[in-house]
Design an enzyme around this catalytic site. Structure first.
Site, PDB file in Angstrom:
ATOM      1  CD  GLU A 214      -2.907  -1.439   1.175  1.00 25.98           C
ATOM      2  OE1 GLU A 214      -3.278  -0.548   0.425  1.00 25.98           O
ATOM      3  OE2 GLU A 214      -3.312  -2.668   1.669  1.00 25.98           O
ATOM      4  CG  HIS A 221      -4.553   0.500   4.295  1.00 25.38           C
ATOM      5  ND1 HIS A 221      -5.347   1.635   4.037  1.00 25.38           N
ATOM      6  CD2 HIS A 221      -5.153  -0.609   3.746  1.00 25.38           C
ATOM      7  CE1 HIS A 221      -6.564   1.046   3.684  1.00 25.38           C
ATOM      8  NE2 HIS A 221      -6.145  -0.105   3.286  1.00 25.38           N
ATOM      9  CB  SER A 355     -13.073  -9.105   2.266  1.00 24.26           C
ATOM     10  OG  SER A 355     -13.335  -7.879   2.198  1.00 24.26           O
ATOM     11  NE  ARG A 403      -7.801  -2.322   8.257  1.00 25.06           N
ATOM     12  CZ  ARG A 403      -7.983  -2.456   7.098  1.00 25.06           C
ATOM     13  NH1 ARG A 403      -9.323  -3.001   6.897  1.00 25.06           N
ATOM     14  NH2 ARG A 403      -7.374  -2.001   6.040  1.00 25.06           N
TER      15      ARG A 403
HETATM   16  P1  ATP Z   1      -9.195  -2.384   2.783  1.00 28.48           P
HETATM   17  O1  ATP Z   1     -10.321  -2.108   1.688  1.00 28.48           O
HETATM   18  O2  ATP Z   1      -9.593  -1.980   3.979  1.00 28.48           O
HETATM   19  O3  ATP Z   1      -7.708  -1.839   2.227  1.00 28.48           O
HETATM   20  P2  ATP Z   1      -9.040  -4.950   1.402  1.00 28.48           P
HETATM   21  O4  ATP Z   1     -10.581  -4.998   1.002  1.00 28.48           O
HETATM   22  O5  ATP Z   1      -7.994  -4.325   0.425  1.00 28.48           O
HETATM   23  O6  ATP Z   1      -9.005  -3.613   2.788  1.00 28.48           O
HETATM   24  P3  ATP Z   1      -8.914  -7.572   1.729  1.00 28.48           P
HETATM   25  O7  ATP Z   1      -8.085  -7.934   0.476  1.00 28.48           O
HETATM   26  O8  ATP Z   1     -10.395  -8.049   1.617  1.00 28.48           O
HETATM   27  O9  ATP Z   1      -8.601  -6.124   2.187  1.00 28.48           O
HETATM   28  O10 ATP Z   1      -8.163  -8.465   2.875  1.00 28.48           O
HETATM   29  C1  ATP Z   1      -8.979  -9.227   3.886  1.00 28.48           C
HETATM   30  C2  ATP Z   1      -8.698  -8.567   5.513  1.00 28.48           C
HETATM   31  O11 ATP Z   1      -7.149  -8.332   5.784  1.00 28.48           O
HETATM   32  C3  ATP Z   1      -9.155  -6.975   5.366  1.00 28.48           C
HETATM   33  O12 ATP Z   1     -10.379  -6.980   5.564  1.00 28.48           O
HETATM   34  C4  ATP Z   1      -8.356  -6.453   6.313  1.00 28.48           C
HETATM   35  O13 ATP Z   1      -8.900  -7.067   7.746  1.00 28.48           O
HETATM   36  C5  ATP Z   1      -7.126  -7.309   6.252  1.00 28.48           C
HETATM   37  N1  ATP Z   1      -5.947  -6.147   5.535  1.00 28.48           N
HETATM   38  C6  ATP Z   1      -6.009  -6.256   4.157  1.00 28.48           C
HETATM   39  N2  ATP Z   1      -5.042  -5.219   3.818  1.00 28.48           N
HETATM   40  C7  ATP Z   1      -4.608  -4.727   5.084  1.00 28.48           C
HETATM   41  C8  ATP Z   1      -3.544  -3.652   5.276  1.00 28.48           C
HETATM   42  N3  ATP Z   1      -2.728  -3.337   4.253  1.00 28.48           N
HETATM   43  N4  ATP Z   1      -3.278  -3.628   6.624  1.00 28.48           N
HETATM   44  C9  ATP Z   1      -3.965  -4.212   7.512  1.00 28.48           C
HETATM   45  N5  ATP Z   1      -4.933  -5.170   7.353  1.00 28.48           N
HETATM   46  C10 ATP Z   1      -5.272  -5.501   6.038  1.00 28.48           C
HETATM   47 MN    MN Z   2     -11.849  -6.605   1.675  1.00 28.43          MN
END
Ligand code: ATP
Ligand code: MN
Length: 429
Positions: A214, A221, A355, A403
């Protein structure tokens, strides 16, 4: 066994004990010196009346620097005004390792510090009880999660973190050098946990790191996070949403039961949420948000949009039935309304915690969806093969540990939920 300060009780009054810890404070009143010894679990007051303790002991205690590591041997006496209602009159006071001065960070927090300074000297920051307590809760969450899934017939697995392809394509990838080739740090165990469904494992869970490149600094994040992932065969999105809801409740019960002291240190109240969590569809969420902000159908919700939604949604809730184009290629579209898919996000307020989805288990549809998202099926070789020789229907989700901690403990910045956070600027410590 060695006792922590918190383990000293009435039964020790009049007895000799040995305590190890750090010098939290020294109060020198001339003929009387108090040393507050701190360990992980609490404090002990070491009381040194000049006339009653050996001179050598008195001098050592009086001159010891804050945050030095000490060993104290002495008799426990009831003292209602001291922490935990006891004091120790030492016959031995040994400085095991003297701390330098001045300290880069004040553990007593009389001098406040910015988050950056705290993280730069994280080992000192973690000596603060209210910070340490976050990691006691975190440890309890992980333990509760393992118990929860073992009790339900899941197999704990570990999938590779060095991989050759992106899980979902995209730019959020960290490239690394793998001998003479390029490789990546895995963004999620997605492709591997699905492959294990083809291997007949039926129910798996993994607790492991995920890496996301990111670019932006936000309070939710990290570039390295910990994910609790599950995948389950012969079920759909509703089936795995139930596991998620039950896990969240179970974790809360365990924390309330076992972490009372630590929640007090953090100064937060945790309530066990009620099942079932509220469910709203993407379309319904969009309608709420559009009272205040224009979001075209099909797009993910921005942070401001989620904050609008949070004004209407209390506690934990699910957003279901997302537009197919807004979710990864492996999410199963509804048969009768292909523009939406059998997917869900678990939310608390504005924060996404997890998710998940029912996955596509048919080879042809999967290839079609990979192409539709502008990805190359050839780069998913090992994954796609698993769909050709007996892949059961299945579903799963990924839940971010940090989270969840943020949501439970009301932390304002996700960096508070990791020992040594990795973000856009921070690679050390
Ligand atoms: P967001 O939209 O909040 O950036 P995402 O939809 O990209 O999250 P997913 O790919 O759905 O994230 O990942 C599943 C879960 O992993 C997320 O719901 C979150 O709890 C966690 N997660 C994902 N990316 C991150 C991150 N960069 N830092 C912390 N937790 C994360
Ligand atoms: Mn997600």
């Amino acid at each position: 066994m060695r006792k922590f300060t918190s383990e000293i009780g009435e039964e020790d009054f009049g007895k000799k004990v040995t305590l190890y810890g750090w010098v939290h404070e020294v109060r020198d009143l001339g003929g009387l010196v108090f040393v507050i010894l701190r360990d992980r679990e609490g404090f002990a007051q070491i009381t040194l009346p000049k006339k009653k303790v050996k001179q050598e002991v008195f001098e050592k205690a009086k001159n010891v620097r804050r945050e030095s590591v000490v060993k104290v041997v002495g008799e426990v006496k009831e003292e209602k005004r001291a922490p935990n209602g006891f004091e120790i009159i030492p016959e031995e006071f040994e400085v095991l390792n003297e701390a330098d001065a001045p300290l880069p960070l004040d553990v007593t927090e009389k001098v406040p510090a910015e988050l950056d300074t705290r993280l730069d000297h994280r080992f000192l920051d973690l000596r603060k009880h209210r910070i340490f307590a976050i990691f006691k809760v975190r440890s309890e969450i992980l333990n509760a999660t393992r118990e929860f899934f073992h009790e339900r017939g899941f197999i704990e697995v570990n999938t590779p973190k060095i991989v050759s392809t992106a899980t979902e394509g995209g730019t959020e990838l960290f490239p690394i050098t793998y001998f003479e080739r390029e490789a990546f740090l895995n963004q999620s165990p997605q492709l591997y946990k699905q492959t294990l469904m083809a291997a007949g494992f039926d129910r798996v869970f993994e607790i492991g790191p995920i890496f996301r490149a990111e670019e932006h600094n936000t309070v939710r994040h990290l570039n390295e996070a910990t994910s609790i992932d599950i995948e389950v065969s012969f079920t759909d999105h509703n089936g795995v949403m139930k596991y998620l809801e039950e896990l969240i409740v179970y974790i809360h019960e365990r924390i309330v039961e076992n972490c009372e002291k630590y929640l007090r240190w953090i100064n937060v109240e945790v309530e066990v949420p009620e099942k079932p969590f509220e469910r709203i569809t993407y379309d319904e969420a969009l309608e709420i948000v559009s009272k205040k902000e224009e979001i075209p159908w099909g797009e993910d919700f921005s942070t401001p949009a989620l904050k609008i939604l949070a004004e209407y949604m209390q506690g934990y809730y699910f957003i279901t039935d997302w537009p197919t184009e807004s979710k990864p290629f492996y999410a199963m579209p509804y048969e009768d309304r292909k523009e939406i898919c059998k997917s869900f996000d678990l939310m608390k307020g504005w924060l996404e915690l997890a998710s998940g989805a029912q996955r596509i288990h048919k080879y042809d549809l999967l290839v079609e969806r990979i192409k539709a998202q502008g990805l190359d099926p050839d780069s998913f070789g090992f994954y796609l093969e698993a769909f050709r020789y007996g892949m059961p229907p299945h579903a799963g989700w990924g839940l971010g540990v940090e989270r969840l901690l943020m949501a439970m403990l009301d932390l304002k910045n996700i960096r508070e939920a990791v020992l040594f956070p990795r973000d856009r600027q921070r690679l050390v410590p």
